[in-house]
Design a protein around this motif. Structure first.
Motif, PDB file in Angstrom:
ATOM      1  N   SER A 184      94.731  73.931  10.816  1.00 56.36           N
ATOM      2  CA  SER A 184      95.371  73.617   9.546  1.00 56.36           C
ATOM      3  C   SER A 184      96.283  72.424   9.806  1.00 56.36           C
ATOM      4  CB  SER A 184      96.177  74.820   9.035  1.00 56.36           C
ATOM      5  OG  SER A 184      96.813  74.504   7.797  1.00 56.36           O
TER       6      SER A 184
ATOM      7  N   LEU B  21      98.202  75.555  13.877  1.00 56.58           N
ATOM      8  CA  LEU B  21      98.841  74.698  12.875  1.00 56.58           C
ATOM      9  C   LEU B  21      99.278  73.408  13.558  1.00 56.58           C
ATOM     10  CD1 LEU B  21     100.148  74.054  10.144  1.00 56.58           C
ATOM     11  CD2 LEU B  21     102.189  75.310  10.918  1.00 56.58           C
TER      12      LEU B  21
ATOM     13  N   GLN C 290     105.122  70.319   4.169  1.00 52.59           N
ATOM     14  CA  GLN C 290     103.753  70.850   4.151  1.00 52.59           C
ATOM     15  C   GLN C 290     103.552  71.841   5.294  1.00 52.59           C
ATOM     16  OE1 GLN C 290     100.754  67.805   4.236  1.00 52.59           O
ATOM     17  NE2 GLN C 290     101.487  66.807   2.366  1.00 52.59           N
TER      18      GLN C 290
ATOM     19  N   SER D 280     101.096  80.358   4.658  1.00 49.58           N
ATOM     20  CA  SER D 280      99.788  80.761   4.127  1.00 49.58           C
ATOM     21  C   SER D 280      98.728  80.933   5.214  1.00 49.58           C
ATOM     22  CB  SER D 280      99.300  79.743   3.092  1.00 49.58           C
ATOM     23  OG  SER D 280      99.155  78.458   3.673  1.00 49.58           O
ATOM     24  N   PHE D 281      98.821  80.132   6.269  1.00 51.33           N
ATOM     25  CA  PHE D 281      97.799  80.096   7.322  1.00 51.33           C
ATOM     26  C   PHE D 281      98.040  81.122   8.417  1.00 51.33           C
ATOM     27  CE2 PHE D 281      95.979  77.688  11.101  1.00 51.33           C
ATOM     28  CZ  PHE D 281      94.654  77.843  10.736  1.00 51.33           C
TER      29      PHE D 281
ATOM     30  N   GLN E 279     102.137  75.599   4.936  1.00 53.77           N
ATOM     31  CA  GLN E 279     100.907  76.008   5.596  1.00 53.77           C
ATOM     32  C   GLN E 279     101.148  77.106   6.628  1.00 53.77           C
ATOM     33  OE1 GLN E 279      98.250  72.868   6.840  1.00 53.77           O
ATOM     34  NE2 GLN E 279      98.906  71.536   5.168  1.00 53.77           N
TER      35      GLN E 279
ATOM     36  N   ALA F  89      99.019  69.496   8.640  1.00 52.08           N
ATOM     37  CA  ALA F  89     100.062  69.107   7.694  1.00 52.08           C
ATOM     38  C   ALA F  89     100.621  67.754   8.113  1.00 52.08           C
ATOM     39  CB  ALA F  89     101.176  70.145   7.661  1.00 52.08           C
TER      40      ALA F  89
END
Length: 232
Positions: free
Chosen positions: A31, A7, A38, A45-46, A42, A33
């Motif tokens: 991912s 992330l 954000q 969810s990630f 993320q 952001a």
């Protein structure tokens, strides 16, 4: 082979694009952001394997984001990125629960090195050295240090260590009553003994020393001009 999920939370669009493209070229799943709000969405969810997070961002800054992450997840490594270099910013970032800290501008080679160093200590598919039969548990006076769990226990009190703290303490615990040179720690854990990394290490050493204050027989001694010695 399963891709490492990273992330990246960074509001500088050009920098974020360069980091994302480079890491993807090295096999990472990214991912991205643009702010802390954000980033939190993320993260949930990630479910990344590692996070690289800028400190100064709109809507929600990086320190607030990492506080939220650490409230539910003490394991996933976090590297902070920041344009600031003041000691207080370093201390605040590390106390939040970050495992490493990089000042902008930085080289992608150094970022890759730090990411891989942290992942070696968290990825289950990392093959241990056959020469190492140690269970990862050390008895330090009245403390029990479990390196694998990143835990330091004293009677009924239990402290959760960051990856860096656990790795530093392990290096010192493996050589009790012997001075471990600062340069050796920096090269082993950071891959570079530059001034900024040395200041980061000093922060971790200070935190470890506070964790050990309940037993006077256990001392983390600063050997001036050389390094550190764990006496117990």
């Amino acid at each position: 082979m399963k891709k490492i999920k990273l992330l990246l939370v960074e509001d500088e669009i050009v920098l974020a694009g360069v980091v994302k493209e480079t890491l993807e070229a090295h096999g990472f799943q990214i991912s991205l952001a643009e702010n802390g709000v954000q980033g939190w969405e993320q993260y949930l969810s990630f479910r990344p394997d590692i996070c690289v997070i800028d400190i100064m961002m709109p809507k929600k800054d990086g320190i607030s984001l990492v506080k939220d992450i650490r409230a539910v997840d003490e394991q996933t490594p976090v590297i902070f990125l920041t344009a600031k270099s003041e000691t207080q910013d370093v201390i605040k970032g590390l106390q939040t629960g970050a495992d490493d800290y990089m000042k902008k501008p930085f080289s992608m080679e150094e970022l890759m090195l730090r990411i891989r160093t942290l992942l070696k200590r968290t990825q289950p598919n990392t093959t241990p050295s056959p020469a190492k039969t140690n269970t990862g548990i050390y008895l330090l006076g009245s403390y029990t240090f479990d390196h694998n769990r990143q835990e330091l226990r004293h009677e009924k009190e239990q402290v959760r260590l960051s990856l860096r703290e656990a790795d530093i303490l392990k290096m010192l615990a493996e050589r009790p009553n012997v001075t471990t040179h600062r340069k050796n720690i920096l090269l082993e854990l950071w891959g570079d003994d530059n001034f900024f990394n040395a200041r980061n290490m000093d922060v971790y050493i200070s935190k470890i020393r506070k964790y050990l204050q309940h037993d006077p027989s256990v001392q983390l001694i600063n050997v001036r001009g050389l390094g550190y010695k764990l006496v117990y």
